[in-house]
Design a protein around this motif. Sequence first.
Motif, PDB file in Angstrom:
ATOM      1  N   ARG A  60      23.671 -10.558  28.184  1.00 56.57           N
ATOM      2  CA  ARG A  60      22.805 -10.399  29.456  1.00 56.57           C
ATOM      3  C   ARG A  60      23.243 -11.967  30.365  1.00 56.57           C
ATOM      4  N   LEU A  61      23.544 -11.737  31.612  1.00 52.15           N
ATOM      5  CA  LEU A  61      23.849 -12.942  32.413  1.00 52.15           C
ATOM      6  C   LEU A  61      22.980 -13.302  33.656  1.00 52.15           C
ATOM      7  N   ALA A  62      22.972 -14.442  33.921  1.00 46.77           N
ATOM      8  CA  ALA A  62      21.924 -14.727  35.119  1.00 46.77           C
ATOM      9  C   ALA A  62      23.075 -14.139  36.390  1.00 46.77           C
ATOM     10  N   PRO A  63      22.445 -14.006  37.578  1.00 47.45           N
ATOM     11  CA  PRO A  63      23.082 -13.544  38.663  1.00 47.45           C
ATOM     12  C   PRO A  63      24.116 -14.743  39.115  1.00 47.45           C
ATOM     13  N   GLY A  64      23.921 -15.829  38.871  1.00 40.94           N
ATOM     14  CA  GLY A  64      24.995 -17.105  39.043  1.00 40.94           C
ATOM     15  C   GLY A  64      26.303 -16.827  38.373  1.00 40.94           C
ATOM     16  N   GLN A  65      26.302 -16.227  37.232  1.00 41.22           N
ATOM     17  CA  GLN A  65      27.479 -16.110  36.338  1.00 41.22           C
ATOM     18  C   GLN A  65      28.501 -15.422  37.030  1.00 41.22           C
ATOM     19  N   LEU A  66      28.368 -14.822  37.864  1.00 40.85           N
ATOM     20  CA  LEU A  66      29.335 -13.922  38.806  1.00 40.85           C
ATOM     21  C   LEU A  66      30.345 -14.968  39.346  1.00 40.85           C
ATOM     22  N   ILE A  67      31.718 -14.739  39.186  1.00 40.86           N
ATOM     23  CA  ILE A  67      32.615 -15.404  39.800  1.00 40.86           C
ATOM     24  C   ILE A  67      32.791 -15.028  41.315  1.00 40.86           C
ATOM     25  N   GLY A  68      32.669 -15.866  42.157  1.00 44.05           N
ATOM     26  CA  GLY A  68      33.117 -15.226  43.634  1.00 44.05           C
ATOM     27  C   GLY A  68      32.243 -14.167  44.100  1.00 44.05           C
ATOM     28  N   GLU A  69      32.705 -13.269  44.759  1.00 43.57           N
ATOM     29  CA  GLU A  69      32.294 -12.296  45.581  1.00 43.57           C
ATOM     30  C   GLU A  69      32.539 -10.979  44.365  1.00 43.57           C
ATOM     31  N   GLU A  70      31.268 -10.349  44.214  1.00 42.34           N
ATOM     32  CA  GLU A  70      31.316  -8.853  43.739  1.00 42.34           C
ATOM     33  C   GLU A  70      32.450  -8.143  44.133  1.00 42.34           C
ATOM     34  N   ASN A  71      33.106  -7.130  43.233  1.00 45.22           N
ATOM     35  CA  ASN A  71      34.174  -6.535  43.152  1.00 45.22           C
ATOM     36  C   ASN A  71      35.654  -7.028  44.064  1.00 45.22           C
ATOM     37  N   ARG A  72      35.575  -8.328  43.615  1.00 44.94           N
ATOM     38  CA  ARG A  72      36.596  -9.088  44.162  1.00 44.94           C
ATOM     39  C   ARG A  72      37.576  -9.473  42.870  1.00 44.94           C
ATOM     40  N   GLY A  73      37.123  -9.045  41.874  1.00 51.15           N
ATOM     41  CA  GLY A  73      37.614  -9.652  40.355  1.00 51.15           C
ATOM     42  C   GLY A  73      39.284  -9.278  40.306  1.00 51.15           C
ATOM     43  N   TYR A  74      39.569  -7.974  40.421  1.00 48.87           N
ATOM     44  CA  TYR A  74      40.908  -7.753  40.309  1.00 48.87           C
ATOM     45  C   TYR A  74      41.822  -8.462  41.421  1.00 48.87           C
ATOM     46  N   LYS A  75      41.539  -8.720  42.522  1.00 50.84           N
ATOM     47  CA  LYS A  75      42.425  -9.522  43.466  1.00 50.84           C
ATOM     48  C   LYS A  75      42.579 -10.942  43.037  1.00 50.84           C
ATOM     49  N   GLN A  76      41.306 -11.493  42.443  1.00 53.77           N
ATOM     50  CA  GLN A  76      41.317 -12.683  41.837  1.00 53.77           C
ATOM     51  C   GLN A  76      42.215 -13.004  40.777  1.00 53.77           C
ATOM     52  N   ALA A  77      42.127 -11.632  40.015  1.00 53.18           N
ATOM     53  CA  ALA A  77      42.954 -11.766  38.549  1.00 53.18           C
ATOM     54  C   ALA A  77      44.427 -11.849  39.049  1.00 53.18           C
ATOM     55  N   LEU A  78      44.858 -11.117  39.846  1.00 55.76           N
ATOM     56  CA  LEU A  78      46.244 -11.078  40.431  1.00 55.76           C
ATOM     57  C   LEU A  78      46.722 -12.381  40.831  1.00 55.76           C
ATOM     58  N   ARG A  79      45.803 -13.229  41.576  1.00 60.26           N
ATOM     59  CA  ARG A  79      46.441 -14.433  41.868  1.00 60.26           C
ATOM     60  C   ARG A  79      46.344 -15.431  40.729  1.00 60.26           C
ATOM     61  N   VAL A  80      45.380 -15.160  39.900  1.00 58.04           N
ATOM     62  CA  VAL A  80      45.541 -16.109  38.641  1.00 58.04           C
ATOM     63  C   VAL A  80      46.740 -15.752  38.063  1.00 58.04           C
TER      64      VAL A  80
END
Length: 383
Positions: free
Chosen positions: A218-238
């Motif tokens: 269980r995570l608080a809402p603030g543990q999301l990194i950046g915007e919702e549904n942007r994780g894949y694009k973020q991962a490619l940049r990383v």
Amino acid sequence: MDFALTDEHRRIQETVRDFGEREVKPHAAAWDRDEAFPHGVVAQLAALGLLGLGLPRDVGGGGADALACALVIEGVARYDASLGLTVASHAGLASGHIDLFASEMLRRRYLPRLARGEWLGAWCLTEAGSGSDAGGLRTRAVRDADGWLLNGSKMFITQGTVGHVYVVLASTAPDLGHRGISAFVVEKGTPGLGTGRKIEKLGLRSSDTAEVVLDNVRLAPGQLIGEENRGYKQALRVLDGGRVGIAAWCHGIGRGALEESIAYVRERRRVPGPAVRAMESTLAEMAMRLEAGRVLLCRAAYLKDTGRPFRSAAAMAKLVCSEAAMWVTTRALQLQGGAGLVRDQPVERYLRDAKLGEIGEGTSEMQRRVIARALLTGALPSL
Ligand SMILES: Cc1cc2nc3c(=O)[nH]c(=O)nc-3n(C[C@H](O)[C@H](O)[C@H](O)COP(=O)(O)OP(=O)(O)OC[C@H]3O[C@@H](n4cnc5c(N)ncnc54)[C@H](O)[C@@H]3O)c2cc1C
């Protein structure tokens, strides 16, 4: 065109080399044999500021450029690839992801301790059923009134058991495929976060690789990194940045194998003959392949540092450096004949460790796809 390193780059190189000779080289074979994560030397690297070198100064990092970070990874991997992988994944992937995309609140909470190396980061993308096809991951994050509920498991995670801060990629909208993936920060000790089996490997035996399990985390809402549904694009940049680091890591291993080979051939030259002449030719080929990769890796770091697109340049650097490392380590062992196969010999370990370069952070086949896509869309930067 200036191929010279700056004084600051040289200073970093010398610091790492001096540290590696004294604190890493004498122990690397034993760490490998015992499959023991070397907590002590990781703390020493942290004390030198080398785990947070690339993070901005406002969060306690060294504010160094991509080339400086690559020199650290290369320099550490030259003595111990397992330790080099710890630096690369902690700094380049986990810390890097939070720095690039997380809210100020998350940056302030995690980056100072990651920069100081008090906490180690782990970056969790791969699953048992999705590696190259990262968009097919099955770990789920469901939003409810209190925040997020995560369930799933991750595979082959570096720092899987010794990490304190886990960046976890999870699907928040399964119908959207890779466009429905988001990234979260999960702290060690969060109920439901566990580690599965530690994975025993051909090489990198003192690097901590494990399965990570998320069972109703269980995570608080603030543990999301950046915007919702942007994780894949973020991962490619990383991963783009991570691949510059892995190219350097491969170069470091190859460099270590070359130095061992030079020392070996110097000894053999005391009795000249046709075998020695063949060995000299092999040395020349080793050096040439390594330097070709290094130029590509410096170029990728330069493009990153000057804010230019560098995805295909990083893919090329990783591909050439990883293939050079495999070629050089294989030849380094061959050069020594039976002696090269003996356990506790550096060249035997270098060869086992080098193989990950063609697999981790995107296999060689996937790097070729990245390069081909850039070619076909006219996005390949050229000199
Ligand atoms: C020591 C180690 C440490 C790691 N650390 C981490 C970590 O910290 N975090 C993390 O998230 N992951 C980590 N990984 C996972 C690593 O990134 C994956 O192993 C890698 O991306 C490959 O995925 P896979 O193993 O599932 O292989 P697969 O994707 O199943 O690939 C198998 C083979 O098929 C080929 N292939 C697959 N798809 C294609 C295609 N479309 N076209 C052509 N060929 C294809 C591949 O190139 C490969 O040769 C680590 C792995 C290892 C071994």
